[in-house]
Scaffold this active site. Structure first.
Site, PDB file in Angstrom:
ATOM      1  CE  LYS A   1      -4.380  -2.105   2.351  1.00 39.56           C
ATOM      2  NZ  LYS A   1      -5.169  -2.366   2.503  1.00 39.56           N
TER       3      LYS A   1
ATOM      4  CE  LYS B   1     -11.932  -1.453  -2.203  1.00 39.17           C
ATOM      5  NZ  LYS B   1     -12.382  -2.266  -2.273  1.00 39.17           N
TER       6      LYS B   1
ATOM      7  CE  LYS C   1      -5.414  -8.441  -4.522  1.00 43.78           C
ATOM      8  NZ  LYS C   1      -6.387  -7.961  -3.378  1.00 43.78           N
TER       9      LYS C   1
HETATM   10  P1  ADP Z   1      -9.629  -5.095  -3.154  1.00 40.64           P
HETATM   11  O1  ADP Z   1      -8.028  -5.437  -2.726  1.00 40.64           O
HETATM   12  O2  ADP Z   1      -9.542  -4.436  -4.674  1.00 40.64           O
HETATM   13  O3  ADP Z   1      -8.806  -2.901  -1.790  1.00 40.64           O
HETATM   14  P2  ADP Z   1     -10.333  -5.337  -0.271  1.00 40.64           P
HETATM   15  O4  ADP Z   1      -8.524  -5.498   0.308  1.00 40.64           O
HETATM   16  O5  ADP Z   1     -11.915  -4.051  -0.056  1.00 40.64           O
HETATM   17  O6  ADP Z   1      -9.738  -5.504  -1.887  1.00 40.64           O
HETATM   18  O7  ADP Z   1     -11.063  -7.161  -0.306  1.00 40.64           O
HETATM   19  C1  ADP Z   1     -12.569  -7.471   0.234  1.00 40.64           C
HETATM   20  C2  ADP Z   1     -12.460  -8.535   0.155  1.00 40.64           C
HETATM   21  O8  ADP Z   1     -12.052  -9.607  -1.205  1.00 40.64           O
HETATM   22  C3  ADP Z   1     -11.281  -9.860   0.859  1.00 40.64           C
HETATM   23  O9  ADP Z   1     -11.748 -10.725   1.890  1.00 40.64           O
HETATM   24  C4  ADP Z   1     -10.049  -9.537  -0.199  1.00 40.64           C
HETATM   25  O10 ADP Z   1      -9.136 -10.886   0.536  1.00 40.64           O
HETATM   26  C5  ADP Z   1     -11.178  -9.919  -1.075  1.00 40.64           C
HETATM   27  N1  ADP Z   1     -10.434  -9.732  -2.275  1.00 40.64           N
HETATM   28  C6  ADP Z   1     -10.784  -8.421  -2.950  1.00 40.64           C
HETATM   29  N2  ADP Z   1      -9.737  -9.014  -3.914  1.00 40.64           N
HETATM   30  C7  ADP Z   1      -9.669 -10.653  -4.628  1.00 40.64           C
HETATM   31  C8  ADP Z   1      -9.070 -11.044  -5.508  1.00 40.64           C
HETATM   32  N3  ADP Z   1      -9.057 -10.435  -6.706  1.00 40.64           N
HETATM   33  N4  ADP Z   1      -9.503 -12.306  -5.702  1.00 40.64           N
HETATM   34  C9  ADP Z   1     -10.346 -13.129  -3.796  1.00 40.64           C
HETATM   35  N5  ADP Z   1     -10.524 -11.867  -3.381  1.00 40.64           N
HETATM   36  C10 ADP Z   1     -10.281 -10.927  -3.901  1.00 40.64           C
HETATM   37  N1  TRP Z   2      -8.648  -5.752   6.022  1.00 37.67           N
HETATM   38  C1  TRP Z   2      -9.691  -6.669   4.912  1.00 37.67           C
HETATM   39  C2  TRP Z   2      -9.249  -6.515   3.719  1.00 37.67           C
HETATM   40  O1  TRP Z   2      -8.868  -5.682   3.076  1.00 37.67           O
HETATM   41  C3  TRP Z   2     -10.542  -5.963   5.803  1.00 37.67           C
HETATM   42  C4  TRP Z   2     -10.863  -6.432   7.209  1.00 37.67           C
HETATM   43  C5  TRP Z   2     -10.704  -5.784   8.333  1.00 37.67           C
HETATM   44  C6  TRP Z   2     -11.248  -7.844   7.333  1.00 37.67           C
HETATM   45  N2  TRP Z   2     -10.894  -6.850   9.301  1.00 37.67           N
HETATM   46  C7  TRP Z   2     -11.349  -7.745   9.073  1.00 37.67           C
HETATM   47  C8  TRP Z   2     -11.204  -9.413   7.086  1.00 37.67           C
HETATM   48  C9  TRP Z   2     -11.715  -8.824  10.039  1.00 37.67           C
HETATM   49  C10 TRP Z   2     -11.623 -10.277   7.447  1.00 37.67           C
HETATM   50  C11 TRP Z   2     -11.614 -10.279   9.194  1.00 37.67           C
HETATM   51  O2  TRP Z   2     -10.152  -7.348   2.688  1.00 37.67           O
END
Ligand code: ADP
Ligand code: TRP
Length: 320
Positions: free
Chosen positions: A110, A192, A189
């Site tokens: 990040k 966003k 992957k």
């Molecule tokens: P992003 O990477 O778009 O910011 P988040 O971190 O908010 O997505 O992810 C929310 C949930 O969706 C998490 O459990 C994450 O592991 C799952 N996830 C996000 N992107 C993928 C992907 N490309 N394939 C599988 N699971 C994903």
């Molecule tokens: N870090 C997770 C993501 O980016 C979001 C998240 C916050 C989460 N607290 C959690 C997922 C607790 C599982 C359990 O997707």
């Protein structure tokens, strides 16, 4: 079994979120005691606009309900409605070695993508550990990228238990290997932060445009192709019925199928797959009172559950 997971309100949900996490949320709500939440404290590490954060939070609740999350079965709450979370996070930070956080790939990723290297971003895994431990969760459905955060959660819980006695249950990640990493338009992957997503609630026209952007190699139509290494085919497999997957796979191997044909079909499949949720979502967005009611009822239940574990932790370490 107690299931818990969270999703950040940091933008529109995409099909990686759906197959990697949300679909499991919905399947697991049937037979289990499920808690799902909108991780708005976490989203403060990337969203710095109050109106936008409120709007995304509201949308994630509506989106999850539209996709089939049933608030009579699962507790769907907002993280900041349970301020006990931040207190537990502090208790946990006091037993967390810096080195554990320093090795976190998600923090390094990040920061390299341009997010400010703030303490909140650095301590993000501890807040996540608090989310999970506060509900005595057994299983946490997430995509592969969250595996390291689950490992830290277990390590922190163990360290607290070793120091103060058995307070926390050790949770397990629940990661389905077929959808652990859903590829994005560029083959990385889907995320966003890479601008390579197809959003769950994109309009059919937008889906079509994005699907055209999926990167493929330049094998001519008549040549055989390898479905296993084809990003487009991986996405196709998520949406097509089994018979059609087998047929297209066979045509890939034999040659004679063009990527354009597969893309056209995939765009239709995606739009159809989410057509019903799209309609339900429009109704939900028009009914903010209903969303507010779900949020309030869930917050009460979540807080009552969280309080029990927080008190256990406070008493164990001598601040209770
Ligand atoms: P992003 O990477 O778009 O910011 P988040 O971190 O908010 O997505 O992810 C929310 C949930 O969706 C998490 O459990 C994450 O592991 C799952 N996830 C996000 N992107 C993928 C992907 N490309 N394939 C599988 N699971 C994903
Ligand atoms: N870090 C997770 C993501 O980016 C979001 C998240 C916050 C989460 N607290 C959690 C997922 C607790 C599982 C359990 O997707």
């Amino acid at each position: 079994m107690r299931i818990l997971s969270g999703i950040q309100p940091s933008g529109a949900l995409h099909i990686g979120n759906y197959f990697g996490a949300i679909r499991q949320y919905i399947a697991l709500q049937e037979e289990n005691d499920a808690f799902y939440f909108v991780a708005n404290y976490h989203a403060l590490t990337s969203v710095r606009d109050a109106a936008r954060l409120r709007e995304y939070t509201f949308h994630v609740i509506a989106d999850l309900l539209a996709l089939g999350l049933n608030p009579d079965r699962a507790c769907l709450f907002v993280q900041s409605d349970v301020p006990e979370t931040t207190e537990l996070a502090w208790l946990l930070t006091t037993v967390t070695p810096m080195g554990w956080l320093e090795k976190c790939v998600s923090y390094k990723d990040k920061v390299s993508q341009g997010l400010p290297a703030d303490h909140g971003l650095f301590a993000y895994p501890i807040l996540q550990a608090a989310d999970i431990l506060l509900y005595d969760a057994d299983k946490v459905p997430v995509g592969q990228d969250q595996k390291q955060h689950l490992e830290i959660t277990r390590d922190v819980a163990e360290r607290f238990n070793n120091t103060y006695g058995p307070v926390f249950k050790l949770p397990e990640p629940y990661i389905l290997s077929q959808v652990a990493v859903v590829p994005g338009l560029d083959g990385r992957k889907m995320s966003k932060s890479y601008d390579n997503t197809i959003e769950i609630f994109d309009e059919p026209k937008t889906i079509e445009k994005k699907v055209k952007r999926i990167v493929t190699d330049s094998t001519p139509v008549e040549e055989p192709k390898n479905p296993e290494t084809c990003n487009l085919f991986q996405l196709f497999k998520l949406f097509a019925p089994a018979g059609e997957i087998a047929e297209v796979e066979q045509r890939y191997r034999a040659g004679g199928i063009g990527y354009g044909e597969v893309k056209k079909r995939l765009a239709t499949l995606i739009a159809d797959y989410f057509a019903e949720p799209r309609r339900r979502r429009a109704d939900l967005l028009a009914d903010p009172v209903k969303i507010e009611e779900v949020r309030r009822a869930a917050a009460d239940k979540a807080r009552r559950t969280a309080r029990i574990v927080l008190d256990r932790a406070r008493n164990a370490c001598g601040v209770g």
